[in-house]
Enzyme design. Structure first.
Site, mmCIF file in Angstrom:
data_model
loop_
_atom_site.group_PDB
_atom_site.id
_atom_site.type_symbol
_atom_site.label_atom_id
_atom_site.label_comp_id
_atom_site.label_asym_id
_atom_site.label_seq_id
_atom_site.Cartn_x
_atom_site.Cartn_y
_atom_site.Cartn_z
ATOM 1 N N TYR A 92 1.329 -0.987 -0.211
ATOM 2 C CA TYR A 92 0.031 0.362 0.073
ATOM 3 C C TYR A 92 0.980 1.528 -0.236
ATOM 4 O O TYR A 92 1.884 1.064 1.001
ATOM 5 C CB TYR A 92 -1.240 0.277 1.284
ATOM 6 N N GLU A 146 -3.556 7.351 -3.336
ATOM 7 C CA GLU A 146 -3.489 6.650 -3.283
ATOM 8 C C GLU A 146 -3.207 4.898 -5.001
ATOM 9 O O GLU A 146 -3.901 5.072 -5.278
ATOM 10 C CB GLU A 146 -4.852 6.493 -2.936
#
Ligand code: GDP
Ligand code: MN
Length: 398
Positions: free
Chosen positions: A118, A206
Protein backbone atom coordinates in the site's frame (compact mmCIF):
# COMPACT_ATOMS: atom_id res chain seq x y z
CA UNK A 1 -11.43 17.05 -7.59
CA UNK A 2 -11.22 13.29 -7.98
CA UNK A 3 -9.95 11.45 -11.03
CA UNK A 4 -10.73 8.07 -12.50
CA UNK A 5 -8.18 5.30 -12.14
CA UNK A 6 -7.31 5.40 -15.87
CA UNK A 7 -6.77 9.18 -15.76
CA UNK A 8 -4.60 8.90 -12.68
CA UNK A 9 -2.51 6.17 -14.29
CA UNK A 10 -1.91 8.38 -17.34
CA UNK A 11 -0.49 11.05 -15.04
CA UNK A 12 1.68 8.46 -13.26
CA UNK A 13 3.00 7.12 -16.57
CA UNK A 14 3.90 10.63 -17.75
CA UNK A 15 6.18 10.92 -14.70
CA UNK A 16 7.81 7.57 -15.35
CA UNK A 17 5.88 5.47 -12.83
CA UNK A 18 5.41 1.92 -14.09
CA UNK A 19 1.70 1.21 -14.35
CA UNK A 20 -0.52 -1.72 -15.16
CA UNK A 21 -1.24 -0.79 -18.77
CA UNK A 22 -4.78 -0.49 -20.03
CA UNK A 23 -7.28 1.14 -22.36
CA UNK A 24 -10.69 2.65 -21.66
CA UNK A 25 -13.86 1.35 -23.28
CA UNK A 26 -17.47 2.48 -23.14
CA UNK A 27 -19.01 -0.56 -24.89
CA UNK A 28 -18.21 -4.28 -24.83
CA UNK A 29 -17.13 -4.12 -28.49
CA UNK A 30 -14.70 -1.35 -27.66
CA UNK A 31 -13.48 -3.47 -24.76
CA UNK A 32 -12.69 -6.38 -27.10
CA UNK A 33 -10.83 -4.06 -29.49
CA UNK A 34 -8.94 -2.63 -26.51
CA UNK A 35 -7.99 -6.12 -25.30
CA UNK A 36 -6.71 -7.09 -28.77
CA UNK A 37 -4.62 -3.92 -29.07
CA UNK A 38 -3.30 -4.45 -25.56
CA UNK A 39 -2.26 -8.02 -26.30
CA UNK A 40 -0.21 -6.73 -29.24
CA UNK A 41 1.55 -4.24 -26.98
CA UNK A 42 2.10 -6.45 -23.95
CA UNK A 43 2.00 -10.01 -25.20
CA UNK A 44 -0.38 -11.06 -22.43
CA UNK A 45 -3.72 -12.63 -23.34
CA UNK A 46 -5.33 -12.30 -19.92
CA UNK A 47 -7.01 -9.06 -19.00
CA UNK A 48 -8.65 -7.52 -16.01
CA UNK A 49 -11.83 -5.50 -16.57
CA UNK A 50 -12.18 -2.63 -14.11
CA UNK A 51 -15.21 -0.40 -13.58
CA UNK A 52 -14.29 3.30 -13.70
CA UNK A 53 -16.20 5.11 -10.99
CA UNK A 54 -15.11 7.51 -8.28
CA UNK A 55 -15.21 5.01 -5.44
CA UNK A 56 -12.87 2.51 -3.88
CA UNK A 57 -13.60 -1.10 -3.02
CA UNK A 58 -14.65 -1.84 -6.60
CA UNK A 59 -13.14 -5.31 -6.41
CA UNK A 60 -15.37 -6.21 -3.45
CA UNK A 61 -18.46 -4.93 -5.29
CA UNK A 62 -17.84 -7.04 -8.39
CA UNK A 63 -16.44 -4.16 -10.45
CA UNK A 64 -13.02 -5.77 -11.08
CA UNK A 65 -12.94 -9.11 -12.89
CA UNK A 66 -10.40 -11.27 -14.68
CA UNK A 67 -11.03 -12.26 -18.33
CA UNK A 68 -8.99 -15.14 -19.74
CA UNK A 69 -10.05 -14.73 -23.37
CA UNK A 70 -11.81 -12.29 -25.68
CA UNK A 71 -15.24 -13.92 -25.17
CA UNK A 72 -14.89 -13.28 -21.45
CA UNK A 73 -13.74 -9.72 -22.11
CA UNK A 74 -16.94 -9.15 -24.06
CA UNK A 75 -19.17 -10.85 -21.52
CA UNK A 76 -17.68 -9.26 -18.40
CA UNK A 77 -17.41 -5.75 -19.81
CA UNK A 78 -21.01 -6.05 -21.02
CA UNK A 79 -22.05 -6.90 -17.46
CA UNK A 80 -20.06 -4.14 -15.81
CA UNK A 81 -20.83 -1.26 -18.21
CA UNK A 82 -24.23 0.14 -17.26
CA UNK A 83 -24.40 -1.55 -13.86
CA UNK A 84 -24.97 0.36 -10.62
CA UNK A 85 -21.87 -0.66 -8.74
CA UNK A 86 -22.29 -0.88 -4.99
CA UNK A 87 -19.07 -0.89 -2.97
CA UNK A 88 -18.27 -0.21 0.69
CA UNK A 89 -17.61 3.40 -0.39
CA UNK A 90 -20.81 4.13 -2.34
CA UNK A 91 -24.41 4.66 -1.23
CA UNK A 92 -26.82 1.70 -1.30
CA UNK A 93 -27.95 2.74 -4.79
CA UNK A 94 -24.38 2.47 -6.03
CA UNK A 95 -22.70 4.32 -8.87
CA UNK A 96 -23.58 3.92 -12.53
CA UNK A 97 -20.63 2.59 -14.53
CA UNK A 98 -20.16 4.41 -17.84
CA UNK A 99 -16.77 2.99 -18.79
CA UNK A 100 -14.31 0.23 -17.98
CA UNK A 101 -10.56 0.03 -18.04
CA UNK A 102 -9.36 -3.05 -19.90
CA UNK A 103 -5.97 -3.71 -18.31
CA UNK A 104 -3.20 -6.26 -18.68
CA UNK A 105 -3.18 -8.99 -16.05
CA UNK A 106 -0.02 -8.29 -14.08
CA UNK A 107 -0.45 -11.02 -11.48
CA UNK A 108 0.68 -14.02 -13.58
CA UNK A 109 -1.17 -16.88 -11.92
CA UNK A 110 0.74 -19.34 -9.83
CA UNK A 111 3.66 -17.06 -9.02
CA UNK A 112 4.64 -17.17 -5.38
CA UNK A 113 6.96 -14.15 -5.39
CA UNK A 114 4.22 -11.62 -6.00
CA UNK A 115 3.70 -9.07 -3.22
CA UNK A 116 1.10 -6.35 -2.74
CA UNK A 117 1.93 -3.12 -0.91
CA UNK A 118 0.00 0.00 0.00
CA UNK A 119 1.31 3.49 -0.74
CA UNK A 120 -0.16 6.97 -0.59
CA UNK A 121 1.23 10.48 -0.83
CA UNK A 122 -0.67 13.19 0.97
CA UNK A 123 -0.48 16.55 2.63
CA UNK A 124 0.01 16.37 6.39
CA UNK A 125 -1.70 19.59 7.42
CA UNK A 126 -0.61 19.32 11.06
CA UNK A 127 3.07 19.39 10.07
CA UNK A 128 2.66 21.49 6.94
CA UNK A 129 4.61 18.85 5.05
CA UNK A 130 4.03 16.08 2.57
CA UNK A 131 3.86 12.51 3.71
CA UNK A 132 4.27 9.11 2.14
CA UNK A 133 2.24 6.51 3.98
CA UNK A 134 2.96 2.90 3.11
CA UNK A 135 2.46 -0.63 4.29
CA UNK A 136 3.43 -4.18 3.57
CA UNK A 137 -0.29 -4.98 3.76
CA UNK A 138 -1.51 -3.97 0.30
CA UNK A 139 -4.64 -4.99 -1.51
CA UNK A 140 -6.93 -4.73 1.51
CA UNK A 141 -8.46 -1.52 2.82
CA UNK A 142 -5.98 0.50 4.78
CA UNK A 143 -8.58 1.34 7.45
CA UNK A 144 -8.63 -2.33 8.48
CA UNK A 145 -4.82 -2.46 8.56
CA UNK A 146 -4.78 0.70 10.70
CA UNK A 147 -7.23 -0.85 13.12
CA UNK A 148 -5.86 -4.37 13.38
CA UNK A 149 -2.13 -4.06 12.68
CA UNK A 150 -1.18 -0.39 13.01
CA UNK A 151 2.51 -1.29 13.42
CA UNK A 152 2.50 -2.38 9.76
CA UNK A 153 1.81 1.17 8.56
CA UNK A 154 4.87 3.38 8.06
CA UNK A 155 5.15 7.07 7.30
CA UNK A 156 7.86 9.21 5.76
CA UNK A 157 7.58 12.98 6.18
CA UNK A 158 8.93 15.10 3.34
CA UNK A 159 9.83 18.75 3.64
CA UNK A 160 8.43 20.30 0.45
CA UNK A 161 11.33 22.77 0.30
CA UNK A 162 13.91 19.95 0.17
CA UNK A 163 11.91 17.32 -1.66
CA UNK A 164 12.15 13.57 -1.23
CA UNK A 165 15.69 12.58 -0.22
CA UNK A 166 17.48 9.48 -1.48
CA UNK A 167 17.77 7.98 1.99
CA UNK A 168 14.01 8.33 2.46
CA UNK A 169 13.22 6.37 -0.71
CA UNK A 170 15.71 3.70 0.40
CA UNK A 171 14.17 3.53 3.88
CA UNK A 172 10.78 2.90 2.29
CA UNK A 173 12.13 0.08 0.10
CA UNK A 174 13.90 -1.37 3.15
CA UNK A 175 10.82 -1.26 5.39
CA UNK A 176 8.87 -3.02 2.67
CA UNK A 177 11.35 -5.87 2.99
CA UNK A 178 12.79 -5.56 -0.52
CA UNK A 179 16.28 -6.32 -1.74
CA UNK A 180 18.23 -6.51 -4.99
CA UNK A 181 16.45 -5.42 -8.16
CA UNK A 182 13.09 -4.92 -6.42
CA UNK A 183 14.75 -2.57 -3.91
CA UNK A 184 16.17 -0.38 -6.68
CA UNK A 185 12.89 -0.47 -8.59
CA UNK A 186 11.01 0.63 -5.50
CA UNK A 187 13.25 3.65 -4.89
CA UNK A 188 12.68 4.70 -8.52
CA UNK A 189 8.96 4.09 -8.14
CA UNK A 190 8.74 6.22 -4.99
CA UNK A 191 10.73 9.05 -6.59
CA UNK A 192 8.57 9.17 -9.69
CA UNK A 193 5.41 8.90 -7.62
CA UNK A 194 6.44 11.81 -5.43
CA UNK A 195 7.33 13.91 -8.49
CA UNK A 196 3.93 13.17 -10.00
CA UNK A 197 2.20 14.21 -6.77
CA UNK A 198 4.09 17.50 -6.56
CA UNK A 199 3.96 18.19 -10.30
CA UNK A 200 0.19 17.77 -10.51
CA UNK A 201 -0.47 19.81 -7.34
CA UNK A 202 -2.40 16.93 -5.84
CA UNK A 203 -3.94 16.62 -2.42
CA UNK A 204 -3.88 12.84 -2.37
CA UNK A 205 -2.41 9.93 -4.30
CA UNK A 206 -3.38 6.44 -3.22
CA UNK A 207 -1.91 3.40 -4.91
CA UNK A 208 -3.38 0.20 -3.51
CA UNK A 209 -2.06 -2.22 -4.46
CA UNK A 210 1.50 -1.43 -5.51
CA UNK A 211 2.63 -4.75 -6.95
CA UNK A 212 6.00 -6.41 -6.85
CA UNK A 213 5.62 -8.58 -9.94
CA UNK A 214 7.39 -11.91 -10.37
CA UNK A 215 10.14 -10.23 -12.45
CA UNK A 216 10.74 -7.80 -9.55
CA UNK A 217 9.33 -4.76 -11.32
CA UNK A 218 7.19 -2.45 -9.17
CA UNK A 219 3.82 -1.62 -10.70
CA UNK A 220 0.93 0.71 -9.83
CA UNK A 221 -2.10 -1.57 -10.16
CA UNK A 222 -4.64 0.94 -8.87
CA UNK A 223 -4.60 4.74 -8.68
CA UNK A 224 -6.80 7.16 -6.84
CA UNK A 225 -5.94 10.85 -7.22
CA UNK A 226 -7.51 13.89 -5.62
CA UNK A 227 -6.29 17.11 -7.21
CA UNK A 228 -6.08 20.33 -5.23
CA UNK A 229 -8.87 22.46 -6.76
CA UNK A 230 -7.13 25.66 -5.67
CA UNK A 231 -4.24 24.83 -8.00
CA UNK A 232 -6.34 23.75 -10.98
CA UNK A 233 -6.00 27.17 -12.60
CA UNK A 234 -2.43 26.29 -13.51
CA UNK A 235 -3.31 22.81 -14.81
CA UNK A 236 -5.82 23.45 -17.60
CA UNK A 237 -5.20 19.96 -18.98
CA UNK A 238 -5.99 18.34 -15.63
CA UNK A 239 -9.06 20.52 -15.09
CA UNK A 240 -10.49 19.00 -18.27
CA UNK A 241 -10.43 15.55 -16.67
CA UNK A 242 -13.40 16.45 -14.45
CA UNK A 243 -16.24 13.94 -14.83
CA UNK A 244 -19.33 15.74 -13.54
CA UNK A 245 -21.38 12.51 -13.83
CA UNK A 246 -19.55 11.36 -10.72
CA UNK A 247 -20.41 14.43 -8.68
CA UNK A 248 -23.48 15.66 -6.79
CA UNK A 249 -25.64 17.36 -9.52
CA UNK A 250 -26.63 20.32 -7.31
CA UNK A 251 -23.00 20.92 -6.35
CA UNK A 252 -22.04 20.89 -10.03
CA UNK A 253 -24.78 23.41 -10.81
CA UNK A 254 -23.74 25.65 -7.91
CA UNK A 255 -20.14 25.59 -9.04
CA UNK A 256 -21.17 26.61 -12.55
CA UNK A 257 -22.68 29.84 -11.18
CA UNK A 258 -19.74 30.40 -8.84
CA UNK A 259 -21.41 29.43 -5.57
CA UNK A 260 -19.50 27.52 -2.95
CA UNK A 261 -22.08 24.85 -2.03
CA UNK A 262 -21.82 21.54 -0.21
CA UNK A 263 -24.87 19.32 0.10
CA UNK A 264 -25.65 18.00 3.61
CA UNK A 265 -28.38 15.86 5.17
CA UNK A 266 -30.32 18.32 7.36
CA UNK A 267 -33.50 20.38 7.05
CA UNK A 268 -32.36 24.02 7.35
CA UNK A 269 -30.99 25.65 4.21
CA UNK A 270 -28.25 28.22 4.83
CA UNK A 271 -27.23 31.21 2.77
CA UNK A 272 -24.22 32.93 4.26
CA UNK A 273 -21.38 35.17 3.12
CA UNK A 274 -17.97 33.97 4.18
CA UNK A 275 -16.87 30.43 4.95
CA UNK A 276 -16.19 31.13 8.63
CA UNK A 277 -19.60 32.66 9.21
CA UNK A 278 -21.14 29.76 7.30
CA UNK A 279 -19.50 27.29 9.69
CA UNK A 280 -20.65 29.29 12.74
CA UNK A 281 -24.17 29.43 11.30
CA UNK A 282 -24.24 25.67 10.89
CA UNK A 283 -23.19 25.27 14.54
CA UNK A 284 -25.94 27.61 15.66
CA UNK A 285 -28.57 25.76 13.66
CA UNK A 286 -27.48 22.56 15.38
CA UNK A 287 -27.73 24.19 18.79
CA UNK A 288 -31.20 25.42 17.94
CA UNK A 289 -32.28 21.83 17.32
CA UNK A 290 -32.12 21.94 13.53
CA UNK A 291 -29.72 20.34 11.12
CA UNK A 292 -28.02 22.22 8.29
CA UNK A 293 -29.12 21.08 4.82
CA UNK A 294 -26.08 22.60 3.20
CA UNK A 295 -23.02 24.75 3.45
CA UNK A 296 -23.36 27.74 1.16
CA UNK A 297 -21.00 30.67 0.90
CA UNK A 298 -22.45 33.24 -1.52
CA UNK A 299 -19.26 35.28 -1.39
CA UNK A 300 -18.94 39.02 -1.56
CA UNK A 301 -21.67 39.98 -4.01
CA UNK A 302 -25.13 39.23 -2.64
CA UNK A 303 -27.26 41.02 -5.23
CA UNK A 304 -30.73 39.92 -6.37
CA UNK A 305 -29.39 37.67 -9.14
CA UNK A 306 -26.99 35.89 -6.85
CA UNK A 307 -29.50 35.56 -4.02
CA UNK A 308 -31.99 34.08 -6.46
CA UNK A 309 -29.44 31.57 -7.74
CA UNK A 310 -28.65 30.62 -4.16
CA UNK A 311 -32.34 30.21 -3.26
CA UNK A 312 -32.88 28.00 -6.29
CA UNK A 313 -29.92 25.80 -5.41
CA UNK A 314 -31.01 25.47 -1.77
CA UNK A 315 -34.60 24.64 -2.75
CA UNK A 316 -33.52 21.78 -5.03
CA UNK A 317 -33.16 19.83 -1.81
CA UNK A 318 -36.68 18.80 -0.79
CA UNK A 319 -35.58 18.12 2.79
CA UNK A 320 -35.31 21.88 3.35
CA UNK A 321 -38.03 23.11 5.78
CA UNK A 322 -36.67 26.60 6.44
CA UNK A 323 -33.93 28.86 5.13
CA UNK A 324 -31.65 30.94 7.29
CA UNK A 325 -29.93 33.84 5.55
CA UNK A 326 -27.05 35.15 7.62
CA UNK A 327 -25.12 37.98 6.00
CA UNK A 328 -22.55 40.28 7.48
CA UNK A 329 -22.49 43.58 5.64
CA UNK A 330 -18.88 44.60 5.67
CA UNK A 331 -17.94 45.22 2.08
CA UNK A 332 -21.46 44.57 0.83
CA UNK A 333 -24.16 46.87 2.26
CA UNK A 334 -27.03 45.16 4.16
CA UNK A 335 -29.73 47.23 2.46
CA UNK A 336 -28.49 46.06 -0.95
CA UNK A 337 -28.64 42.46 0.20
CA UNK A 338 -32.12 42.99 1.69
CA UNK A 339 -33.30 44.49 -1.59
CA UNK A 340 -31.75 41.52 -3.37
CA UNK A 341 -33.69 39.11 -1.16
CA UNK A 342 -36.98 40.95 -1.70
CA UNK A 343 -36.44 41.14 -5.47
CA UNK A 344 -35.36 37.51 -5.72
CA UNK A 345 -38.36 36.40 -3.65
CA UNK A 346 -40.79 38.33 -5.84
CA UNK A 347 -39.09 37.12 -8.98
CA UNK A 348 -39.37 33.49 -7.93
CA UNK A 349 -43.13 33.73 -7.42
CA UNK A 350 -44.41 30.67 -5.60
CA UNK A 351 -41.18 28.68 -5.94
CA UNK A 352 -40.41 29.51 -2.31
CA UNK A 353 -42.62 27.41 -0.08
CA UNK A 354 -40.63 27.47 3.15
CA UNK A 355 -40.24 30.24 5.72
CA UNK A 356 -37.15 32.40 5.45
CA UNK A 357 -35.35 33.94 8.40
CA UNK A 358 -32.96 36.74 7.54
CA UNK A 359 -30.29 38.12 9.77
CA UNK A 360 -28.40 41.06 8.36
CA UNK A 361 -25.74 42.70 10.48
CA UNK A 362 -23.28 45.47 9.65
CA UNK A 363 -23.47 48.49 7.37
CA UNK A 364 -27.05 49.83 7.02
CA UNK A 365 -28.50 46.91 9.00
CA UNK A 366 -31.43 49.01 10.28
CA UNK A 367 -32.47 50.10 6.79
CA UNK A 368 -32.20 46.46 5.69
CA UNK A 369 -34.45 45.26 8.53
CA UNK A 370 -37.00 47.92 7.63
CA UNK A 371 -36.94 46.78 3.99
CA UNK A 372 -37.55 43.14 4.96
CA UNK A 373 -40.24 43.92 7.56
CA UNK A 374 -42.24 46.14 5.21
CA UNK A 375 -41.98 43.78 2.22
CA UNK A 376 -45.12 41.82 3.10
CA UNK A 377 -43.32 38.56 2.25
CA UNK A 378 -43.01 35.44 4.40
CA UNK A 379 -39.60 36.58 5.55
CA UNK A 380 -38.72 37.17 9.20
CA UNK A 381 -35.90 39.45 10.15
CA UNK A 382 -33.54 39.15 13.06
CA UNK A 383 -30.74 41.32 14.37
CA UNK A 384 -28.90 39.04 16.78
CA UNK A 385 -27.43 35.68 15.84
CA UNK A 386 -29.28 33.90 18.67
CA UNK A 387 -32.54 35.60 17.76
CA UNK A 388 -32.21 34.21 14.24
CA UNK A 389 -31.58 30.72 15.60
CA UNK A 390 -34.59 30.95 17.91
CA UNK A 391 -36.79 31.96 15.00
CA UNK A 392 -35.52 28.98 12.99
CA UNK A 393 -36.35 26.72 15.91
CA UNK A 394 -39.82 28.25 16.20
CA UNK A 395 -40.69 27.58 12.55
CA UNK A 396 -39.32 24.03 12.75
CA UNK A 397 -41.44 23.28 15.81
CA UNK A 398 -44.64 24.52 14.21
P1 GDP B 1 -10.44 -1.29 -5.82
O1 GDP B 1 -11.13 -2.52 -5.35
O2 GDP B 1 -11.40 -0.21 -6.19
O3 GDP B 1 -9.39 -0.81 -4.88
O4 GDP B 1 -9.72 -1.67 -7.22
P2 GDP B 1 -8.27 -2.27 -7.52
O5 GDP B 1 -7.77 -1.64 -8.75
O6 GDP B 1 -7.38 -2.14 -6.35
O7 GDP B 1 -8.53 -3.79 -7.83
C1 GDP B 1 -9.09 -4.65 -6.85
C2 GDP B 1 -8.32 -5.94 -6.78
O8 GDP B 1 -8.33 -6.60 -8.02
C3 GDP B 1 -6.83 -5.76 -6.45
O9 GDP B 1 -6.61 -5.64 -5.08
C4 GDP B 1 -6.26 -7.04 -7.01
O10 GDP B 1 -6.33 -8.04 -6.03
C5 GDP B 1 -7.18 -7.39 -8.15
N1 GDP B 1 -6.51 -7.12 -9.44
C6 GDP B 1 -6.23 -5.92 -9.99
N2 GDP B 1 -5.53 -6.07 -11.12
C7 GDP B 1 -5.33 -7.39 -11.29
C8 GDP B 1 -4.67 -8.19 -12.25
O11 GDP B 1 -4.05 -7.70 -13.21
N3 GDP B 1 -4.70 -9.55 -12.09
C9 GDP B 1 -5.33 -10.12 -11.05
N4 GDP B 1 -5.31 -11.44 -10.96
N5 GDP B 1 -5.94 -9.41 -10.11
C10 GDP B 1 -5.96 -8.06 -10.20
MN1 MN C 1 -7.41 -0.55 -4.89
Amino acid sequence: MNLHEYQGKEILASYGVTIQRGKVATTSDEAVAAAKALTEETGTGWHVIKAQVHAGGRGKGGGVKLAKNLDQVKEISGEIIGMDLVTPQTSAEGKRVHQVLVAEDVYEPGEAEIEEFYMSVLLDRAQGKNMIMYSTEGGMDIETVAEETPHLIFTETIDPAHGLQGFQARRIAFNLGLSGKAFKEMTKFVNSLYNAYVGSDSALFEINPVLKASNNTIIAVDCKITLDENALFRHKDLAELRDTREENPTEVEAKAVGLNYVDLDGNVGCMVNGAGLAMATMDLIKQAGGDPANFLDVGGTADAKRVEEAFRIILKDDKVEAILVNIFGGIVRCDRVAQGIVDAYKNMGDAIKVPIIVRLQGTNAEIAKELIDSSGLDVQSAVEFQEAADKVQAVLNK
